[in-house]
Design a protein around this motif. Structure first.
Motif, PDB file in Angstrom:
ATOM      1  N   ASN A 129       0.820  -1.219   0.000  1.00 45.84           N
ATOM      2  CA  ASN A 129       0.000   0.000   0.000  1.00 45.84           C
ATOM      3  C   ASN A 129       0.854   1.269   0.000  1.00 45.84           C
ATOM      4  OD1 ASN A 129       0.911   0.231   2.591  1.00 45.84           O
ATOM      5  ND2 ASN A 129      -1.071  -0.070   3.577  1.00 45.84           N
ATOM      6  N   GLY A 130       1.983   1.217  -0.654  1.00 46.54           N
ATOM      7  CA  GLY A 130       2.834   2.397  -0.760  1.00 46.54           C
ATOM      8  C   GLY A 130       3.470   2.822   0.544  1.00 46.54           C
ATOM      9  N   GLY A 131       3.474   1.943   1.551  1.00 48.02           N
ATOM     10  CA  GLY A 131       4.088   2.243   2.840  1.00 48.02           C
ATOM     11  C   GLY A 131       3.202   3.013   3.791  1.00 48.02           C
ATOM     12  N   LYS A 132       1.921   3.119   3.529  1.00 45.33           N
ATOM     13  CA  LYS A 132       1.012   3.912   4.365  1.00 45.33           C
ATOM     14  C   LYS A 132       0.917   3.416   5.796  1.00 45.33           C
ATOM     15  CE  LYS A 132      -1.867   5.257   0.513  1.00 45.33           C
ATOM     16  NZ  LYS A 132      -3.095   4.990  -0.215  1.00 45.33           N
ATOM     17  N   ASP A 133       1.066   2.105   6.016  1.00 45.40           N
ATOM     18  CA  ASP A 133       0.888   1.544   7.356  1.00 45.40           C
ATOM     19  C   ASP A 133       2.194   1.375   8.117  1.00 45.40           C
ATOM     20  OD1 ASP A 133      -1.838   1.409   6.998  1.00 45.40           O
ATOM     21  OD2 ASP A 133      -1.765  -0.629   6.211  1.00 45.40           O
ATOM     22  N   GLY A 134       3.246   1.986   7.664  1.00 44.10           N
ATOM     23  CA  GLY A 134       4.519   1.889   8.371  1.00 44.10           C
ATOM     24  C   GLY A 134       4.999   0.457   8.492  1.00 44.10           C
ATOM     25  N   LEU A 135       5.365   0.031   9.701  1.00 47.01           N
ATOM     26  CA  LEU A 135       5.930  -1.300   9.934  1.00 47.01           C
ATOM     27  C   LEU A 135       5.028  -2.432   9.458  1.00 47.01           C
ATOM     28  CD1 LEU A 135       7.460  -0.876  13.484  1.00 47.01           C
ATOM     29  CD2 LEU A 135       8.693  -1.461  11.403  1.00 47.01           C
ATOM     30  N   SER A 136       3.744  -2.329   9.647  1.00 48.49           N
ATOM     31  CA  SER A 136       2.855  -3.433   9.290  1.00 48.49           C
ATOM     32  C   SER A 136       2.716  -3.607   7.786  1.00 48.49           C
ATOM     33  CB  SER A 136       1.475  -3.235   9.919  1.00 48.49           C
ATOM     34  OG  SER A 136       0.864  -2.068   9.409  1.00 48.49           O
ATOM     35  N   SER A 137       3.097  -2.612   7.006  1.00 50.01           N
ATOM     36  CA  SER A 137       2.929  -2.719   5.564  1.00 50.01           C
ATOM     37  C   SER A 137       4.111  -3.376   4.862  1.00 50.01           C
ATOM     38  CB  SER A 137       2.689  -1.345   4.945  1.00 50.01           C
ATOM     39  OG  SER A 137       3.850  -0.562   5.056  1.00 50.01           O
ATOM     40  N   VAL A 138       5.226  -3.539   5.569  1.00 52.15           N
ATOM     41  CA  VAL A 138       6.434  -4.093   4.960  1.00 52.15           C
ATOM     42  C   VAL A 138       6.729  -5.445   5.583  1.00 52.15           C
ATOM     43  CG1 VAL A 138       8.904  -3.729   4.585  1.00 52.15           C
ATOM     44  CG2 VAL A 138       7.355  -1.783   4.585  1.00 52.15           C
ATOM     45  N   SER A 139       6.843  -6.457   4.761  1.00 51.50           N
ATOM     46  CA  SER A 139       7.208  -7.773   5.283  1.00 51.50           C
ATOM     47  C   SER A 139       8.619  -8.113   4.849  1.00 51.50           C
ATOM     48  CB  SER A 139       6.231  -8.848   4.798  1.00 51.50           C
ATOM     49  OG  SER A 139       6.353  -9.032   3.415  1.00 51.50           O
ATOM     50  N   VAL A 140       9.392  -8.638   5.787  1.00 53.60           N
ATOM     51  CA  VAL A 140      10.777  -9.016   5.525  1.00 53.60           C
ATOM     52  C   VAL A 140      10.826 -10.520   5.311  1.00 53.60           C
ATOM     53  CG1 VAL A 140      13.111  -9.063   6.453  1.00 53.60           C
ATOM     54  CG2 VAL A 140      11.613  -7.132   6.949  1.00 53.60           C
ATOM     55  N   GLN A 141      11.375 -10.920   4.184  1.00 53.72           N
ATOM     56  CA  GLN A 141      11.545 -12.343   3.895  1.00 53.72           C
ATOM     57  C   GLN A 141      12.873 -12.785   4.505  1.00 53.72           C
ATOM     58  OE1 GLN A 141       9.073 -13.972   2.376  1.00 53.72           O
ATOM     59  NE2 GLN A 141       7.985 -12.041   2.297  1.00 53.72           N
ATOM     60  N   LYS A 142      12.824 -13.602   5.550  1.00 57.58           N
ATOM     61  CA  LYS A 142      14.033 -14.001   6.265  1.00 57.58           C
ATOM     62  C   LYS A 142      14.587 -15.342   5.816  1.00 57.58           C
ATOM     63  CE  LYS A 142      12.805 -11.392  10.342  1.00 57.58           C
ATOM     64  NZ  LYS A 142      12.495 -11.416  11.738  1.00 57.58           N
ATOM     65  N   LYS A 143      13.829 -16.094   5.052  1.00 58.67           N
ATOM     66  CA  LYS A 143      14.249 -17.421   4.643  1.00 58.67           C
ATOM     67  C   LYS A 143      15.355 -17.317   3.592  1.00 58.67           C
ATOM     68  CE  LYS A 143      12.344 -21.826   3.411  1.00 58.67           C
ATOM     69  NZ  LYS A 143      11.128 -22.560   3.154  1.00 58.67           N
TER      70      LYS A 143
END
Length: 181
Positions: A107-121
């Motif tokens: 969503n273009g970063g509108k939700d801050g931390l919750s909008s970005v998921s980090v792929q750790k695998k």
């Protein structure tokens, strides 16, 4: 300076060390400094249009503008890793990458931390031969479901559904250049 992006023959931005952002409206004849609000290295810049743009850099830095760079807002990346590249597909879907991190917002970063998921695998990908004359082999440590290749302006030039850990890509009809997978 570390990177530059032009949206047409006249309008472009360049980024670099110490939070440097420069903008031009005359094909690079003159440059105007824009305030970034950060002091680290900025390593990648990409604009969707004349107003909306993103920058990535050291320590998980992601900046976004909606007004051609007059104001840059810090986006939460949930990462302290160096981000070498950022690529918005559209105003909502944005990817940023680093050596061991892939970040995405829907969503273009509108939700801050919750909008970005980090792929750790950890995922091992091998692509060869590189460079190629159009036929490539892509091997993965895990089964792939689909392969998408985008050109340097974000247009999908190849899309294939697969169910394998290895696939042959046939891209002979594409021009030489930089492509994203």
């Amino acid at each position: 300076l570390r990177a530059a992006h032009f949206i047409d023959l006249e309008h472009g931005w360049a980024v670099g060390d110490s939070g440097t952002i420069l903008a031009t409206k005359d094909a690079g004849v003159s440059w105007v400094k824009q305030p970034s609000g950060v002091f680290g290295k900025l390593l990648s810049v990409y604009f969707i249009d004349g107003d909306i743009g993103y920058i990535a850099g050291d320590a998980g830095t992601i900046l976004k503008t909606s007004d051609a760079g007059a104001n840059w807002d810090i986006q939460s990346s949930n990462s302290e890793k160096i981000l070498n590249d950022i690529h918005p597909i559209d105003s909502d879907l944005v990817y940023a990458t680093g050596n061991t991190v892939l970040l995405r917002t829907l969503n273009g970063g509108k939700d801050g931390l919750s909008s970005v998921s980090v792929q750790k695998k950890e995922l091992q990908l091998d692509l060869y031969p590189n460079p190629s004359r159009g036929e490539l082999i892509l091997r993965s440590s895990e089964n792939m479901r689909s392969i998408t290749v985008l050109n340097s302006v974000g247009v999908i030039i190849y899309l294939k559904e697969v169910n394998s850990n290895a696939v042959k890509l046939s891209l002979q009809n594409q021009a030489d250049g930089l492509y994203y997978m």
